[in-house]
Design a protein around this motif. Structure first.
Motif, short mmCIF file in Angstrom:
data_model
loop_
_atom_site.label_atom_id
_atom_site.label_comp_id
_atom_site.label_asym_id
_atom_site.label_seq_id
_atom_site.Cartn_x
_atom_site.Cartn_y
_atom_site.Cartn_z
N LYS A 214 18.51 3.61 9.22
CA LYS A 214 17.52 2.58 8.89
C LYS A 214 16.65 3.01 7.71
CE LYS A 214 17.34 0.70 13.58
NZ LYS A 214 16.52 0.44 14.77
N ARG A 215 16.36 4.30 7.63
CA ARG A 215 15.56 4.77 6.49
C ARG A 215 16.36 4.68 5.19
NH1 ARG A 215 13.86 8.26 10.64
NH2 ARG A 215 15.17 10.02 10.00
N ARG A 216 17.66 4.96 5.26
CA ARG A 216 18.50 4.79 4.06
C ARG A 216 18.54 3.33 3.63
NH1 ARG A 216 21.77 8.74 6.65
NH2 ARG A 216 23.08 7.10 7.59
N LEU A 217 18.63 2.42 4.60
CA LEU A 217 18.62 0.99 4.27
C LEU A 217 17.32 0.61 3.59
CD1 LEU A 217 19.72 -1.91 4.39
CD2 LEU A 217 18.77 -2.08 6.72
N ALA A 218 16.19 1.07 4.14
CA ALA A 218 14.90 0.75 3.53
C ALA A 218 14.81 1.26 2.10
CB ALA A 218 13.77 1.33 4.39
N ALA A 219 15.32 2.47 1.88
CA ALA A 219 15.32 3.02 0.52
C ALA A 219 16.21 2.19 -0.40
CB ALA A 219 15.78 4.47 0.54
N ASP A 220 17.36 1.77 0.10
CA ASP A 220 18.26 0.93 -0.70
C ASP A 220 17.61 -0.40 -1.05
OD1 ASP A 220 20.23 2.86 -0.61
OD2 ASP A 220 21.37 1.89 1.00
N LEU A 221 16.74 -0.89 -0.18
CA LEU A 221 16.07 -2.17 -0.41
C LEU A 221 14.85 -2.04 -1.31
CD1 LEU A 221 16.31 -3.70 3.18
CD2 LEU A 221 17.73 -4.23 1.19
N GLY A 222 14.51 -0.81 -1.70
CA GLY A 222 13.44 -0.64 -2.67
C GLY A 222 12.23 0.15 -2.21
N ALA A 223 12.21 0.64 -0.97
CA ALA A 223 11.06 1.41 -0.51
C ALA A 223 10.87 2.65 -1.39
CB ALA A 223 11.24 1.83 0.95
N ASP A 224 9.62 2.95 -1.73
CA ASP A 224 9.32 4.12 -2.56
C ASP A 224 9.45 5.42 -1.76
OD1 ASP A 224 8.15 2.98 -5.26
OD2 ASP A 224 7.38 1.73 -3.65
N ALA A 225 9.17 5.33 -0.46
CA ALA A 225 9.32 6.50 0.42
C ALA A 225 9.60 6.00 1.82
CB ALA A 225 8.05 7.35 0.40
N THR A 226 10.27 6.81 2.61
CA THR A 226 10.54 6.46 4.01
C THR A 226 10.02 7.55 4.92
OG1 THR A 226 12.73 7.49 4.03
CG2 THR A 226 12.61 5.18 3.33
N VAL A 227 9.60 7.15 6.12
CA VAL A 227 9.02 8.07 7.09
C VAL A 227 9.64 7.79 8.45
CG1 VAL A 227 6.89 8.71 8.32
CG2 VAL A 227 6.84 8.33 5.84
N ASP A 228 9.94 8.85 9.18
CA ASP A 228 10.45 8.73 10.55
C ASP A 228 9.31 8.21 11.44
OD1 ASP A 228 11.45 9.01 13.11
OD2 ASP A 228 12.16 11.07 12.83
N SER A 229 9.49 7.01 11.98
CA SER A 229 8.42 6.41 12.79
C SER A 229 8.20 7.13 14.11
CB SER A 229 8.73 4.93 13.06
OG SER A 229 9.97 4.80 13.74
N THR A 230 9.11 8.03 14.49
CA THR A 230 8.95 8.80 15.73
C THR A 230 8.32 10.17 15.48
OG1 THR A 230 11.14 9.85 15.63
CG2 THR A 230 11.01 7.66 16.64
N ALA A 231 7.91 10.44 14.24
CA ALA A 231 7.34 11.75 13.89
C ALA A 231 6.12 12.05 14.75
CB ALA A 231 6.96 11.78 12.42
N GLU A 232 5.98 13.31 15.14
CA GLU A 232 4.86 13.71 15.99
C GLU A 232 3.53 13.50 15.26
OE1 GLU A 232 3.28 17.63 18.50
OE2 GLU A 232 5.30 17.59 17.63
N ASP A 233 3.48 13.85 13.98
CA ASP A 233 2.28 13.62 13.18
C ASP A 233 2.56 12.48 12.20
OD1 ASP A 233 -0.09 13.71 11.78
OD2 ASP A 233 0.40 15.58 10.70
N LEU A 234 2.60 11.26 12.74
CA LEU A 234 2.96 10.11 11.92
C LEU A 234 1.93 9.88 10.82
CD1 LEU A 234 4.82 7.76 11.30
CD2 LEU A 234 3.64 6.42 13.06
N THR A 235 0.66 10.02 11.14
CA THR A 235 -0.38 9.84 10.12
C THR A 235 -0.19 10.82 8.96
OG1 THR A 235 -1.97 9.09 11.78
CG2 THR A 235 -2.86 9.83 9.66
N GLY A 236 0.03 12.08 9.30
CA GLY A 236 0.22 13.08 8.26
C GLY A 236 1.44 12.79 7.40
N GLU A 237 2.53 12.34 8.01
CA GLU A 237 3.74 12.02 7.27
C GLU A 237 3.51 10.84 6.32
OE1 GLU A 237 6.60 13.58 7.23
OE2 GLU A 237 6.27 15.02 8.85
N ILE A 238 2.76 9.84 6.78
CA ILE A 238 2.45 8.69 5.91
C ILE A 238 1.58 9.13 4.74
CG2 ILE A 238 1.21 6.49 5.77
CD1 ILE A 238 2.02 6.01 8.71
N LEU A 239 0.56 9.93 5.01
CA LEU A 239 -0.33 10.39 3.94
C LEU A 239 0.42 11.22 2.91
CD1 LEU A 239 -3.47 11.35 6.07
CD2 LEU A 239 -3.21 9.35 4.59
N GLU A 240 1.34 12.05 3.38
CA GLU A 240 2.12 12.85 2.44
C GLU A 240 3.03 11.98 1.60
OE1 GLU A 240 5.34 16.58 2.44
OE2 GLU A 240 4.33 15.99 4.30
#
Length: 314
Positions: free
Chosen positions: A166-192
């Protein structure tokens, strides 16, 4: 005609194929012979009796349909239920004739999920060019459209998705960055991924992801909430909202049904974007009407990408 009828609330097994009377003419409505019935999280909430509007049993779910009128015109539109059937009443105010160069599978993506994505981004969240926006469930029917619409609108897009596919699909559709929504530190991953706080966060899970996305929103940023797919409904921290002067908008598409201009204008823009190749619809699966329960189980498992729909002709 055949229709899916719920006689009780519960799991996918309550979606039973039943013979019901054919529809009769109703003032202000088209009678549609349905080719596609959209499957959406709203239908899951209806089935579980957690929908925003009350539901009286017996009930036929389905708020998004595409099909033809008896005179052969092809329409896509929105219904207050009744879409999981061979026929449906479609009010003329929320019915849009489908151009010949738009396919059935493209059009059924647009009435509910396309319109929702458009108005969440540009009406509720008021996304502006150059802003950074977080989009959840970016591999799903609504999310995959929102990624493209935000990018086409000049935003920087941080796409959240639970699997590498799903992250590859989002990137193919134009997303500038993708983040694993199940990440333990989701806020930190988004900020990075965003190189700092974001101006806009979208949220539709209602669960732990909600406070994680909110924490990544910049001072004077915006949060648009349009679902609780997790089944949870977490409270928002008032202290943080005030501390950062964050604006929160709730969104539910039926509140635009009475607006005579909002949905026709956005639907025309969606058709134009598909026609021009700027908006790619993703078909995640088309199930025979009798397999509505399987479609719901697939949606709940979140193993698919893109749009799920039923084909009542099969």
């Amino acid at each position: 005609m055949r229709a899916i009828v719920m006689k009780e609330f519960g799991g996918p097994e309550v979606l039973q194929l039943t013979e019901v009377p054919d529809l009769e003419r109703r003032a202000g409505h088209h009678i549609l012979n349905i080719h596609r019935s959209g499957v959406n999280y709203a239908d899951v909430h209806v089935r579980g009796n957690t929908y925003l509007a009350p539901v009286e049993l017996p009930y036929t779910p389905g708020n998004e349909v595409l099909g033809t009128t008896p005179d052969g015109r092809r329409f896509v539109g929105l219904t207050p239920g009744g879409g999981y059937a061979e026929q449906a009443h479609l009010h003329r105010r929320v019915a849009w004739e489908v151009p010949d160069d738009i396919t059935d599978d493209q059009a059924v993506c647009l009435a509910l999920q396309g319109q929702s994505a458009w108005h969440i981004l540009f009406t509720a969240a008021a996304v502006q060019p150059g802003e950074c926006v977080v989009i959840p469930a970016a591999g799903g029917g609504l999310g995959s459209l929102a990624v493209q619409l935000a990018k086409n609108g000049g935003a920087k897009v941080i796409a959240l998705a639970s699997t590498p596919e799903k992250r590859r699909l989002a990137a193919d559709l134009g997303a500038d960055a993708t983040v694993d929504s199940t990440a333990e530190d989701l806020t930190g991953e988004i900020l990075e991924a965003a190189d700092g706080p974001v101006q806009v966060g979208l949220e539709m899970t209602g669960g732990p992801q909600l406070p994680a996305v909110l924490a990544a929103v910049a001072p004077r940023g915006r949060l648009a909430v349009y679902g609780f797919a997790s089944g949870e409904q977490k409270d928002l921290p008032l202290h943080l909202l005030m501390e950062k002067s964050i604006t929160v908008s709730g969104f539910w598409l039926p509140n635009l049904y009475a607006d005579r201009t909002a949905l026709p204008a956005s639907m025309e823009k969606l058709f134009s974007a598909v026609r021009a190749g700027r908006l790619r619809t993703i078909t995640g699966g088309v199930f025979p009407l009798a397999e509505a329960a399987t479609a719901h189980s697939t949606l709940a498992a979140r193993t698919h990408t893109g749009k799920l729909s039923l084909d009542p002709t099969k």
